[in-house]
Design an enzyme around this catalytic site. Structure first.
Site, PDB file in Angstrom:
ATOM      1  N   LYS A  76       0.841  -1.208   0.000  1.00 14.30           N
ATOM      2  CA  LYS A  76       0.000   0.000   0.000  1.00 14.30           C
ATOM      3  C   LYS A  76       0.871   1.250   0.000  1.00 14.30           C
ATOM      4  O   LYS A  76       0.581   2.229  -0.693  1.00 14.30           O
ATOM      5  CB  LYS A  76      -0.924   0.005   1.231  1.00 14.30           C
ATOM      6  CG  LYS A  76      -2.034  -1.025   1.148  1.00 14.30           C
ATOM      7  CD  LYS A  76      -2.843  -1.150   2.441  1.00 14.30           C
ATOM      8  CE  LYS A  76      -3.883  -2.252   2.303  1.00 14.30           C
ATOM      9  NZ  LYS A  76      -4.674  -2.473   3.526  1.00 14.30           N
ATOM     10  N   GLN A 116      -4.924  -1.366   9.688  1.00 15.39           N
ATOM     11  CA  GLN A 116      -4.726  -2.643   8.991  1.00 15.39           C
ATOM     12  C   GLN A 116      -5.324  -3.799   9.806  1.00 15.39           C
ATOM     13  O   GLN A 116      -5.099  -3.895  11.007  1.00 15.39           O
ATOM     14  CB  GLN A 116      -3.224  -2.875   8.734  1.00 15.39           C
ATOM     15  CG  GLN A 116      -2.902  -4.107   7.928  1.00 15.39           C
ATOM     16  CD  GLN A 116      -3.456  -4.082   6.501  1.00 15.39           C
ATOM     17  OE1 GLN A 116      -3.617  -3.019   5.904  1.00 15.39           O
ATOM     18  NE2 GLN A 116      -3.762  -5.234   5.964  1.00 15.39           N
ATOM     19  N   ASP A 133     -11.174   3.023   4.000  1.00 12.12           N
ATOM     20  CA  ASP A 133     -11.552   1.612   3.911  1.00 12.12           C
ATOM     21  C   ASP A 133     -13.059   1.467   3.676  1.00 12.12           C
ATOM     22  O   ASP A 133     -13.527   0.391   3.310  1.00 12.12           O
ATOM     23  CB  ASP A 133     -11.219   0.888   5.231  1.00 12.12           C
ATOM     24  CG  ASP A 133      -9.961   0.052   5.166  1.00 12.12           C
ATOM     25  OD1 ASP A 133      -9.619  -0.413   4.066  1.00 12.12           O
ATOM     26  OD2 ASP A 133      -9.329  -0.137   6.228  1.00 12.12           O
TER      27      ASP A 133
HETATM   28  N1  GUN Z   1      -6.701  -6.580   5.740  1.00  9.16           N
HETATM   29  C1  GUN Z   1      -7.089  -7.312   4.671  1.00  9.16           C
HETATM   30  N2  GUN Z   1      -7.863  -6.571   3.850  1.00  9.16           N
HETATM   31  C2  GUN Z   1      -7.978  -5.356   4.402  1.00  9.16           C
HETATM   32  C3  GUN Z   1      -8.639  -4.146   4.021  1.00  9.16           C
HETATM   33  O1  GUN Z   1      -9.317  -4.038   2.996  1.00  9.16           O
HETATM   34  N3  GUN Z   1      -8.488  -3.108   4.882  1.00  9.16           N
HETATM   35  C4  GUN Z   1      -7.775  -3.185   6.017  1.00  9.16           C
HETATM   36  N4  GUN Z   1      -7.709  -2.115   6.798  1.00  9.16           N
HETATM   37  N5  GUN Z   1      -7.151  -4.282   6.412  1.00  9.16           N
HETATM   38  C5  GUN Z   1      -7.251  -5.355   5.612  1.00  9.16           C
END
Ligand code: GUN
Length: 285
Positions: free
Chosen positions: A53, A97, A120
């Site tokens: 990311k 996360q 998100d």
């Molecule tokens: N962990 C796996 N997928 C995601 C996501 O879409 N957002 C977040 N914050 N954590 C994740």
């Protein structure tokens, strides 16, 4: 033989559009959009996701910061840190996360993020806007929004189609089912307690699967000509595989997403998309 829905190519296209947009916004506003990723503990998979990311953000010109917290962080400490980041006027997007270490609640901490910075799309206000189809007024969850981009890009009609969503998680199954419903598909949602799963999947014109069960969906569970979207990712014997038995199902489907290289890259792309969107919404651009 199915058309392979290429998430890498679609991601590159959207990311290149975002790069140009960020360049222009930077000129206009005097700073780039800023994303903060909160990472609690040292889950190895999360470390990789967060690094991806960060790299992807930097490539399109988004400023990205990772805020690391120790495994032993309490809920109160996490809420406080997120609240402080949220109050920082220079921050446009925040994600915590997942998964969080045991004992920490994602549901609780999300309430310390303003809906306008919730890139998100997990805040109840954004969940509500997603359900109502008010996509332009809020931030939509990245993975389902990424799946909808495939339908758009490849001209896949949803109206009147039988769509089956396998998996009813809050972050994928439920919001994607709502997006399909908002597009006037006839939607069935199946999950781990569904009896006779294949009686549903065999009727699907559009089959979306997000269960985390490797190769759950076999060829005999799929209708001839169906569009199959695989949102699963697991490691089996050192190999990354999805929830769909790709090699067999691709012979029956009219279109299918591979794993890797399908939905995965689109999730990160939509996070970048949301960060730029949040920046513009906050600044009234
Ligand atoms: N962990 C796996 N997928 C995601 C996501 O879409 N957002 C977040 N914050 N954590 C994740």
């Amino acid at each position: 033989m199915a058309v392979i829905l290429d998430g890498k190519r679609l991601s590159e296209k959207i990311r290149s559009e975002l790069r140009e947009e960020v360049e222009e916004l930077k000129r206009k506003v005097g700073r780039p959009p800023k994303l903060v990723v909160v990472l609690v503990g040292n889950d190895p998979a999360s470390e990789i996701y967060v690094r991806n990311k960060e790299k992807a953000s930097q490539k399109v010109g988004i400023e990205s910061v990772v805020k690391r917290l120790p495994e032993a962080t309490t809920q109160e400490e996490l809420n406080k840190v997120v609240s402080e980041i949220n109050n920082d006027e220079t921050v446009d997007g925040i994600i915590v996360q997942l998964p969080l270490p045991g004992g920490l609640s994602c549901r609780e901490v999300v309430n310390y993020i303003s809906p306008e910075k919730d890139v998100d799309g997990f805040h109840p206000v954004n969940v509500g806007k997603c359900t109502l189809g008010l996509y332009d007024e809020g931030l939509m969850p990245c993975t389902p929004a990424g799946v909808m981009k495939f339908f758009e890009e490849y001209g896949i009609e949803l109206q009147g189609k039988n769509a089956v969503m396998v998996g009813h998680s809050n972050i994928v199954g439920k919001p994607l089912a709502n997006m399909l419903l908002n597009a006037n598909a006839t939607v069935s949602v199946c999950h781990v307690y569904t009896e006779d799963l294949s009686s549903y999947t065999r009727r699907a014109d559009i089959l979306c699967v997000a269960t985390g069960v490797p190769h759950l969906i076999k060829a005999d569970m799929v209708k001839e000509g169906a569009v199959v979207i695989d949102i699963g990712i697991s490691r089996v014997d050192g190999k990354i595989v999805g929830d769909v038995d790709f090699d067999a199902v691709k012979e029956k489907a009219s279109a299918i997403t591979p794993v890797p290289g399908g939905v995965g890259p689109m999730t990160v792309t939509m996070l970048l998309f949301n960060t730029v969107k949040a920046f513009k919404m906050r600044l009234g651009i």
